[in-house]
Design a protein around this motif. Structure first.
Motif, mmCIF file in Angstrom:
data_model
loop_
_atom_site.group_PDB
_atom_site.id
_atom_site.type_symbol
_atom_site.label_atom_id
_atom_site.label_comp_id
_atom_site.label_asym_id
_atom_site.label_seq_id
_atom_site.Cartn_x
_atom_site.Cartn_y
_atom_site.Cartn_z
ATOM 1 N N ASP A 145 -2.324 2.761 9.355
ATOM 2 C CA ASP A 145 -3.262 3.129 8.483
ATOM 3 C C ASP A 145 -3.190 4.656 7.977
ATOM 4 N N TRP A 146 -2.813 4.334 6.004
ATOM 5 C CA TRP A 146 -2.657 5.593 6.087
ATOM 6 C C TRP A 146 -3.366 6.719 5.810
ATOM 7 N N ARG A 147 -4.714 5.849 6.477
ATOM 8 C CA ARG A 147 -5.551 7.346 6.437
ATOM 9 C C ARG A 147 -5.614 8.178 7.325
ATOM 10 N N ASN A 148 -4.678 7.663 8.451
ATOM 11 C CA ASN A 148 -4.762 8.409 9.550
ATOM 12 C C ASN A 148 -3.614 10.054 9.540
ATOM 13 N N ALA A 149 -2.429 9.610 8.288
ATOM 14 C CA ALA A 149 -1.692 11.289 7.506
ATOM 15 C C ALA A 149 -2.451 11.779 6.992
ATOM 16 N N HIS A 204 2.481 0.951 -10.956
ATOM 17 C CA HIS A 204 1.420 1.363 -10.251
ATOM 18 C C HIS A 204 0.619 3.060 -10.714
ATOM 19 N N ALA A 205 0.940 3.455 -11.753
ATOM 20 C CA ALA A 205 0.610 4.422 -12.848
ATOM 21 C C ALA A 205 0.435 4.417 -13.866
ATOM 22 N N GLU A 220 12.422 -3.625 2.278
ATOM 23 C CA GLU A 220 10.561 -4.353 2.545
ATOM 24 C C GLU A 220 10.007 -3.265 1.238
ATOM 25 N N PRO A 221 9.889 -3.480 0.327
ATOM 26 C CA PRO A 221 9.206 -2.439 -0.546
ATOM 27 C C PRO A 221 7.822 -3.145 0.149
ATOM 28 N N GLU A 222 6.821 -4.387 0.316
ATOM 29 C CA GLU A 222 5.524 -3.819 0.827
ATOM 30 C C GLU A 222 4.895 -2.349 2.001
ATOM 31 N N PRO A 228 0.152 0.586 1.453
ATOM 32 C CA PRO A 228 -0.812 1.541 1.371
ATOM 33 C C PRO A 228 -0.883 1.813 -0.194
ATOM 34 N N LEU A 229 0.213 2.111 -0.559
ATOM 35 C CA LEU A 229 -0.745 2.520 -2.098
ATOM 36 C C LEU A 229 -1.494 1.422 -2.802
ATOM 37 N N ARG A 230 -1.561 0.342 -2.548
ATOM 38 C CA ARG A 230 -2.514 0.050 -2.981
ATOM 39 C C ARG A 230 -4.036 -0.012 -2.683
ATOM 40 N N ALA A 231 -3.665 0.109 -1.043
ATOM 41 C CA ALA A 231 -5.533 0.390 -0.450
ATOM 42 C C ALA A 231 -5.692 2.183 -0.946
#
Ligand SMILES: Nc1ncnc2c1ncn2[C@@H]1O[C@H](COP(=O)(O)OP(=O)(O)OP(=O)(O)O)[C@@H](O)[C@H]1O
Ligand SMILES: [Mg+2]
Length: 266
Positions: free
Chosen positions: A67-71, A139-140, A102-104, A109-112
């Motif tokens: 989870d990107w939130r951890n960082a 996305h920008a 694997e671009p995902e 995480p970017l989408r999140a």
């Protein structure tokens, strides 16, 4: 949303400096801001006062889909920072290969992050073309290409106009519409620098968002690991930064959220 990326075909032009200080200026105007470091140099953190030995970041865990939130880090500026994390050359190559396969790993995480409607995201990109930039560009809301106000910038104009450095393929033209330009290290007293700036202004017209003068206060802020508006709010570069942020706000309709937030005139 929205996402503003600082990128450039060239290295050392001030992408990280502008990403950090624009993020701080946006935060000061009342926005919630996340500064996202997508450059393996892991330098964005230096502007936000993180201890030098603090090398943690999201990249270490990317392959394990954390989870990107951890960082995420809270910083004294109030800007939320997502550091890249230190990686050596092998680590950076491994990461690029993993993203190619694997671009995902990055896209998910970017989408999140971008799903939070109240969060403005300012991303610092690596120099030149990169897998990260190709993944992030769609996305920008705005991609700010940073150019130095010097003779060398002329050679980069076609690269920026074509949007080539954003990645190959038919989508490039689409992203090119979101491209804006910022000049950095302008020396108004230097005829060469002023002429380079004029030529870029003629070429890009309203797509040029602003110019930041060369100012020792910028380097001093980095040396003391502080932000420009914190260390030297009255400096020339701080005035230029405010104008640049107004330029970003005025670049409608690319950034309707900024305009709606009402900080354009501050
Ligand atoms: N307007 C300015 N006036 C004076 N010094 C500046 C200015 N902008 C940037 N610098 C200095 O230029 C150097 C390069 O800036 P920065 O690291 O932001 O560039 P970059 O484009 O992110 O580089 P890289 O391609 O390596 O990621 C830094 O030492 C920074 O302090
Ligand atoms: Mg940088």
């Amino acid at each position: 949303m929205p996402l503003i990326c600082f990128a450039s075909p060239k290295g050392g032009v001030g992408k990280t400096t502008l990403a950090a200080n624009v993020a701080d200026a946006l935060r000061r105007s009342g926005q919630r801001v996340l500064a996202l470091d997508l450059d393996p140099q892991n330098a964005l953190r230096l502007h936000f006062g993180l201890p030098l030995q603090d090398n943690e970041g999201f990249a270490h865990e990317l392959a394990r889909r954390p989870d990107w939130r951890n960082a995420v880090r809270e910083t004294p500026s109030g800007v939320i920072l997502l550091p890249h994390g230190a990686v050596d050359i092998i680590g950076a190559l491994d990461l690029a290969t993993a993203l190619e396969r694997e671009p995902e790993l990055l896209a998910a995480p970017l989408r999140a992050i971008l799903a939070d409607p109240d969060l403005m995201v300012v991303a610092d990109m690596p120099p030149g073309a990169s897998r990260a930039l190709t993944l992030v560009a769609p996305h920008a809301a705005m991609i700010v290409a940073v150019l130095l106000a010097d003779a060398g910038s002329a050679a980069l104009v076609p690269e920026i106009e074509s949007g080539r450095f954003l990645g190959a393929g038919s989508m490039t033209a689409l992203f090119a519409g979101r491209l804006r330009v910022a000049l950095n290290q302008l020396e108004p007293e230097s005829r060469l620098s002023a002429a380079a700036a004029e030529s870029v202004a003629r070429r890009f017209g309203p797509r040029l968002l602003g110019a930041i003068r060369r100012d020792v206060a910028v380097a001093e802020a980095l040396a003391s690991q502080r932000l420009l508006l914190d260390l030297a709010p009255g400096s020339l570069a701080a005035q230029d930064l405010a104008a640049l942020v107004r330029g970003i706000a005025a670049a409608r309709p690319a950034m309707p959220e900024i305009a709606a937030a009402g900080w354009a005139g501050r």
